[in-house]
Design a protein around this motif. Structure first.
Motif, short mmCIF file in Angstrom:
data_model
loop_
_atom_site.label_atom_id
_atom_site.label_comp_id
_atom_site.label_asym_id
_atom_site.label_seq_id
_atom_site.Cartn_x
_atom_site.Cartn_y
_atom_site.Cartn_z
N GLU A 289 11.35 80.89 -65.90
CA GLU A 289 12.43 80.51 -66.75
C GLU A 289 13.42 78.98 -67.31
N LYS A 290 13.26 78.89 -65.59
CA LYS A 290 14.21 77.14 -65.00
C LYS A 290 13.59 76.29 -66.25
N GLU A 291 14.68 75.88 -66.22
CA GLU A 291 14.74 74.14 -67.05
C GLU A 291 14.28 73.42 -65.18
N ILE A 292 12.73 72.75 -66.08
CA ILE A 292 13.02 71.46 -64.80
C ILE A 292 12.76 70.07 -64.81
N GLN A 293 13.63 69.68 -63.66
CA GLN A 293 13.62 68.65 -64.80
C GLN A 293 12.95 67.01 -63.59
N ARG A 294 12.72 68.05 -62.25
CA ARG A 294 11.89 67.63 -61.37
C ARG A 294 11.12 67.95 -60.00
N ILE A 295 9.95 67.34 -59.91
CA ILE A 295 9.05 68.75 -59.18
C ILE A 295 8.51 67.27 -58.03
N LEU A 296 8.29 68.18 -56.75
CA LEU A 296 7.77 67.10 -55.55
C LEU A 296 6.13 68.17 -55.89
N ILE A 297 5.02 66.98 -55.28
CA ILE A 297 4.07 67.35 -55.09
C ILE A 297 3.87 67.69 -53.87
N SER A 298 2.59 68.45 -52.48
CA SER A 298 2.80 68.54 -51.72
C SER A 298 1.51 69.38 -51.56
N LEU A 299 0.47 69.03 -50.64
CA LEU A 299 -0.13 69.60 -49.56
C LEU A 299 0.56 71.06 -49.26
N ASP A 300 0.95 70.96 -48.69
CA ASP A 300 1.46 72.14 -48.36
C ASP A 300 3.30 72.17 -48.42
N LEU A 301 3.90 73.41 -47.68
CA LEU A 301 5.40 73.62 -47.98
C LEU A 301 5.85 74.01 -46.76
N ASP A 302 6.20 72.93 -45.97
CA ASP A 302 6.83 73.63 -44.67
C ASP A 302 8.02 72.98 -44.61
N ARG A 303 9.45 73.11 -43.10
CA ARG A 303 11.05 72.98 -44.00
C ARG A 303 11.44 71.59 -44.36
N GLU A 304 9.92 70.62 -43.51
CA GLU A 304 10.58 69.14 -44.16
C GLU A 304 10.30 68.96 -45.23
N VAL A 305 8.98 69.27 -45.85
CA VAL A 305 8.82 69.37 -47.26
C VAL A 305 10.19 69.93 -48.40
N PHE A 306 10.91 71.55 -47.61
CA PHE A 306 11.73 71.91 -48.59
C PHE A 306 13.10 70.99 -49.06
N GLU A 307 13.16 70.51 -47.08
CA GLU A 307 14.50 69.78 -46.78
C GLU A 307 14.85 68.83 -48.00
N LYS A 308 12.84 68.22 -48.21
CA LYS A 308 12.46 66.42 -49.07
C LYS A 308 13.60 67.25 -51.06
N ALA A 309 12.59 67.89 -50.76
CA ALA A 309 12.86 68.86 -52.24
C ALA A 309 14.30 69.02 -52.29
N VAL A 310 15.29 69.84 -51.10
CA VAL A 310 16.56 69.68 -51.16
C VAL A 310 17.82 68.34 -51.69
N GLU A 311 16.57 67.28 -50.71
CA GLU A 311 17.46 65.92 -50.89
C GLU A 311 17.12 65.27 -51.99
N GLU A 312 16.05 65.34 -52.63
CA GLU A 312 15.48 64.85 -54.04
C GLU A 312 16.32 66.44 -55.03
N ASN A 313 16.89 67.03 -55.04
CA ASN A 313 17.63 67.34 -56.30
C ASN A 313 16.49 68.53 -56.96
N VAL A 314 15.84 69.36 -56.61
CA VAL A 314 14.38 68.79 -56.23
C VAL A 314 14.54 70.40 -57.35
N GLN A 315 13.92 70.93 -58.22
CA GLN A 315 14.05 72.02 -58.71
C GLN A 315 12.02 73.02 -58.56
#
Length: 267
Positions: free
Chosen positions: A33-59
């Motif tokens: 039910e979370k409201e989504i304004q920003r999405i990050l699409i990636s082939l995998d999900l590792d620490r680097e992708v997660f940190e990018k998501a945090v940096e870009e305020n992705v939900q």
């Protein structure tokens, strides 16, 4: 938009009934039910992708490969995978992935790979699902095989390198040949070497080819090109972005993370 609305859109494209029995994929982490304004699409999900998501305020993070594949016995910060999942939950992010269902789906990984490599009228390399009457008898399968304009192998491989934006491809088997039929499978496709042979392909393009698999293909008279797991699947990322932008009428901001995990170099 709510996360569940985005998930439903993705499930319409890559239905959960196409998920292979050995696979674990879909809605894996977070609040539907979370409201989504920003999405990050990636082939995998590792620490680097997660940190990018945090940096870009992705939900929400959407990936092809699932972050949870084997059952979790604990959820602590004592190992890499559990710590990453723990931190994703703390940040209240939603994680969804489409793996084998997106491999099989129309306009999914393999249709896109065949299109990028100019393969005409491609058909599934190995059919694994035949839909019921409700789905009008649709068939779905791994890989694709089809015709190309007749060309020397090396000239076609030059096109493959250019269209996949890859510097190196490993070639196994006969390279002194003219080809007009090509099979492809994004990711790890060695198990479909015999299918490519049965369908009359002269060249099979996939990733993660092992020595003895290449040896087997050569014995069949099939040339195999290992273009890499990442490079044969990354083609789907902009397609996911385009699909969601169209379906959501650009109500959400979507970014791509286009780096391989793990990063690598040929030295």
């Amino acid at each position: 938009m709510k996360a569940i609305e985005i998930i439903n859109l993705l499930n319409e494209w890559a239905p959960p009934y196409l998920i292979d029995e050995w696979d674990n994929t879909g809605f894996q982490i977070g609040d539907s039910e979370k409201e989504i304004q920003r999405i990050l699409i990636s082939l995998d999900l590792d620490r680097e992708v997660f940190e990018k998501a945090v940096e870009e305020n992705v939900q929400m993070i959407i990936t092809h490969h699932p972050i949870i594949f084997e059952p979790l016995k604990t959820l602590t910060r004592d190992n890499y995978k559990e710590k990453l999942i723990y931190d994703i939950i703390k940040k209240d992010m939603v994680v969804y992935n489409a793996h084998t269902n997106l491999d099989l789906a129309k306009n999914g990984v393999n249709d896109t790979l065949a299109k990028v490599l100019d393969i005409k009228d491609s058909k599934p390399l190995k059919i694994v699902y035949e839909g019921p009457l409700a789905n009008k008898g649709k068939t779905f399968g791994y890989g694709r095989v089809g015709e190309i304009d007749e060309i020397s192998l090396y000239k076609y491989l030059d096109k493959v390198k250019k269209n996949l934006n890859v510097d190196n491809i490993i070639i196994y088997g006969n390279t002194d040949r003219i080809i007009n039929k090509v099979a492809v499978c994004g990711g790890s496709g060695s198990s479909f070497i015999y299918d490519a042979y049965l369908k009359g392909a002269q060249l099979y393009i996939t990733g993660d080819v092992k020595y003895h698999d290449a040896q087997y293909a050569n014995e069949l008279g099939l040339t195999v090109a290992d273009a890499g797991h990442y490079h044969t699947e990354k083609v789907i990322l902009p397609v996911i972005k385009e699909y969601l932008e169209k379906k959501t009428q650009e109500m959400v901001e979507i970014q791509l993370y286009s780096r391989s995990s793990p990063p690598y170099a040929i030295y």
